[in-house]
Design a protein around this motif. Sequence first.
Motif, mmCIF file in Angstrom:
data_model
loop_
_atom_site.group_PDB
_atom_site.id
_atom_site.type_symbol
_atom_site.label_atom_id
_atom_site.label_comp_id
_atom_site.label_asym_id
_atom_site.label_seq_id
_atom_site.Cartn_x
_atom_site.Cartn_y
_atom_site.Cartn_z
ATOM 1 N N VAL A 193 1.209 -1.025 -0.018
ATOM 2 C CA VAL A 193 0.069 0.026 -0.148
ATOM 3 C C VAL A 193 1.231 1.415 -0.075
ATOM 4 O O VAL A 193 1.501 1.576 0.782
ATOM 5 N N ARG A 194 0.541 2.249 -1.004
ATOM 6 C CA ARG A 194 1.604 3.102 -1.311
ATOM 7 C C ARG A 194 0.718 4.571 -0.737
ATOM 8 O O ARG A 194 0.635 5.493 -0.496
ATOM 9 N N LEU A 195 -0.925 4.452 -0.918
ATOM 10 C CA LEU A 195 -1.402 5.500 -0.242
ATOM 11 C C LEU A 195 -3.123 4.956 -0.037
ATOM 12 O O LEU A 195 -3.040 4.200 -0.839
ATOM 13 N N ASP A 196 -2.841 5.240 1.435
ATOM 14 C CA ASP A 196 -3.937 4.436 2.388
ATOM 15 C C ASP A 196 -5.592 5.000 1.776
ATOM 16 O O ASP A 196 -6.447 4.515 1.719
ATOM 17 N N GLU A 197 -5.440 6.460 1.182
ATOM 18 C CA GLU A 197 -6.990 6.760 0.517
ATOM 19 C C GLU A 197 -6.445 7.836 -0.028
ATOM 20 O O GLU A 197 -6.203 8.724 0.718
ATOM 21 N N LEU A 198 -7.310 7.658 -1.073
ATOM 22 C CA LEU A 198 -6.695 9.021 -2.046
ATOM 23 C C LEU A 198 -8.359 9.438 -1.989
ATOM 24 O O LEU A 198 -9.334 8.198 -3.116
ATOM 25 N N LYS A 199 -9.100 11.016 -2.542
ATOM 26 C CA LYS A 199 -10.347 10.998 -2.767
ATOM 27 C C LYS A 199 -9.953 11.758 -3.824
ATOM 28 O O LYS A 199 -9.030 13.302 -3.885
ATOM 29 N N CYS A 200 -10.733 11.653 -4.412
ATOM 30 C CA CYS A 200 -10.824 12.505 -5.875
ATOM 31 C C CYS A 200 -11.700 11.643 -6.792
ATOM 32 O O CYS A 200 -12.814 11.333 -6.480
ATOM 33 N N ASP A 201 -11.515 11.892 -8.445
ATOM 34 C CA ASP A 201 -12.903 12.220 -9.340
ATOM 35 C C ASP A 201 -12.473 11.131 -9.781
ATOM 36 O O ASP A 201 -13.200 9.894 -10.469
ATOM 37 N N PHE A 206 -8.685 15.770 -4.340
ATOM 38 C CA PHE A 206 -8.828 16.549 -3.122
ATOM 39 C C PHE A 206 -8.031 16.805 -1.865
ATOM 40 O O PHE A 206 -7.694 17.097 -1.659
ATOM 41 N N ARG A 207 -7.744 15.037 -1.588
ATOM 42 C CA ARG A 207 -7.607 14.852 -0.231
ATOM 43 C C ARG A 207 -6.384 13.802 -0.783
ATOM 44 O O ARG A 207 -6.932 12.134 -0.917
ATOM 45 N N PRO A 208 -4.993 13.135 -0.467
ATOM 46 C CA PRO A 208 -3.909 14.430 -0.614
ATOM 47 C C PRO A 208 -4.495 15.964 -1.655
ATOM 48 O O PRO A 208 -4.189 14.887 -2.603
ATOM 49 N N ARG A 209 -4.050 16.996 -1.081
ATOM 50 C CA ARG A 209 -3.948 18.359 -2.754
ATOM 51 C C ARG A 209 -2.493 17.609 -2.862
ATOM 52 O O ARG A 209 -2.611 18.195 -4.405
ATOM 53 N N ARG A 210 -1.721 17.929 -2.515
ATOM 54 C CA ARG A 210 -0.699 18.255 -3.451
ATOM 55 C C ARG A 210 0.003 17.146 -3.967
ATOM 56 O O ARG A 210 1.565 16.619 -4.830
ATOM 57 N N TRP A 211 -0.674 15.823 -3.477
ATOM 58 C CA TRP A 211 -0.461 14.370 -4.749
ATOM 59 C C TRP A 211 -0.494 14.526 -6.103
ATOM 60 O O TRP A 211 -1.509 14.247 -6.481
#
Length: 255
Positions: A136-144, A181-186
């Motif tokens: 797992v490299r990103l636990d949670e990505l909020k996005c479109d 949306f979160r993380p915004r800077r990724w």
Amino acid sequence: MEFRRLAFVAAEVPQARRALNRLAKIHGQSAPEDADVIVALGGDGLMLQTLHRFMSSGKAIYGMNRGSVGFLMNDYSEKGLRERIRAAELTMVRPLKMSAVDQSGSIHKAMAFNEVSFLRQTHQTASLRISIDGHVRLDELKCDGILLATPVGSTAYNLSAYGPILPINSPLLALTPISPFRPRRWRGAILPHQARVTIESLECEKRPVAVVADHVEVRHIRKVEIAEDRKRSARLLFDPGHSLAERVLAEQFRF
């Protein structure tokens, strides 16, 4: 190779169909299974369909632009076609293979020469977990959404989503978020071509997502696994000085 036998395929638009009729009269029309080369007449959508249709045949594909977008096509001309094909430069491209599991547990498989994209289906943002090679490299990505693009596809949807352009012969893939949306800077990652990417929908019932592999779409997805298919490839022909590698390089200097 002489490329004596040509098989013309065309998009279902008037200018492409007219081109097919004229070229078949001038150069003859062979059945695809008997042809030395496939000549695709249309835009990039038609080229993607042709790549999927003939990738297992080993036949070279030479495209001429009779569509709205022609990044994967050569300029159209009815003259000297066989001479152009003989002088053309060969580019080998490999597809991505996708295996997606929907909410019912059904498995859907597809191939993509451009990209595999994971997209929200409703007004709610997607909530995704990203793993690379089982870690797992990103636990949670909020996005479109998010997409994984090949070098060929890096100048398509990936570029519109502000992803990196990859040199055509590079052993790389581009993992690019869509409106994060979160993380915004990724802003995504550049991965080695042998990487296995797993994308999980954390709230698939509340936040339904779809997956698209080139022109194949599957909805209500729970998880998708993507990797480069090292056993399959397609052969594309480009006019000298207008190779796919040159086009991808030139695209990085356009404004």
